[in-house]
Design a protein around this motif. Structure first.
Motif: not given
Length: 239
Positions: A26-35, A92-105, A109-113
């Motif tokens: 649930a916290i794995t962004h497509s950019s990380f999955a692809n990378e 509020r839950l601080g989810m952004g910091e836990f999202v797994q995403m690529s370095r490029g994303e 600013g992906g964690r705040e989008k």
């Protein structure tokens, strides 16, 4: 993700997963999955979570606003379950910091989008539903939307300018507003839309947003405020 961080996320969500891999997905962004060469990201869980969220919020609205008719409830639901609201709760839950995403994303600013935060929030709902059923997902959703509904008058909190504009234009001009996209800019992960609303053949306003829906609402707001005098608009909001 290191174990202490994962446990911190579990505490923030407040659901003890029987299958923690659901939350991982649930916290794995497509950019990380692809990378990383993973086959699964959060998009399928987001699809499921969106449906569960709509069901639970619909039930909550029925209970909280027994005097409202179907049309009013539909507008409230559409306005409550929007990207901005979901992203706000995710922050509020601080989810952004836990999202797994690529370095490029992450660098863009992906964690705040808002789009990513809202998507992850829905994906987490989907994960909770698969892990613990509708009751567990409902408890998670109600914890945050109860506060939202109790925090302000729904007529002020949920302003649907497209509906207001349509009602006003039909009453005053016997015409229905139409919307068209004037411009779309930006990459796929960060698009920006410019939309124009017309009544009859006359343009009444333009709006911009990170989604077509958001841009249409902004355009409708401009047109509504142009069509309806300020005093009348305030009276309409209070009725």
């Amino acid at each position: 993700m290191e174990k202490p961080e994962f446990e911190e996320l579990l505490r923030a969500i407040g659901h003890e997963f029987n299958d923690p891999t659901l939350l991982q997905r649930a916290i794995t962004h497509s950019s990380f999955a692809n990378e990383a060469g993973h086959s699964e990201d959060y998009e399928r869980l987001e699809f499921l979570g969106d449906a569960v969220l709509e069901l639970i919020v619909s039930h909550m609205l029925l209970d909280r606003f027994p005097e409202h008719k179907e049309g009013e409830l539909s507008r409230l639901r559409a306005s409550a379950v929007n990207r901005h609201t979901l992203a706000t709760i995710a922050r509020r839950l601080g989810m952004g910091e836990f999202v797994q995403m690529s370095r490029g994303e992450e660098k863009t600013g992906g964690r705040e989008k808002e789009t990513i935060l809202a998507d992850v929030f829905e994906a987490v709902i989907g994960a909770i539903y698969l892990d613990g059923g509708l009751g567990a997902a409902g408890s998670f959703i109600e914890r945050y939307f109860d506060l939202l509904f109790a925090g302000a008058d729904e007529r002020i909190l949920f302003t649907d300018y497209k509906t207001r504009l349509q009602e006003a234009s039909q009453a005053q001009l016997a015409a229905t507003p139409t919307y068209r996209i004037l411009e779309t800019t930006g990459p796929d992960h960060d698009k920006r839309f410019v939309v124009e609303v017309s009544i009859g053949r006359a343009p009444y306003g333009t709006g911009t947003g990170k989604s077509k829906k958001e841009a249409e609402q902004q355009a409708a707001k401009v047109a509504y405020e142009r069509l309806v005098p300020e005093g009348m608009a305030e009276k309409d909001a209070e009725e």
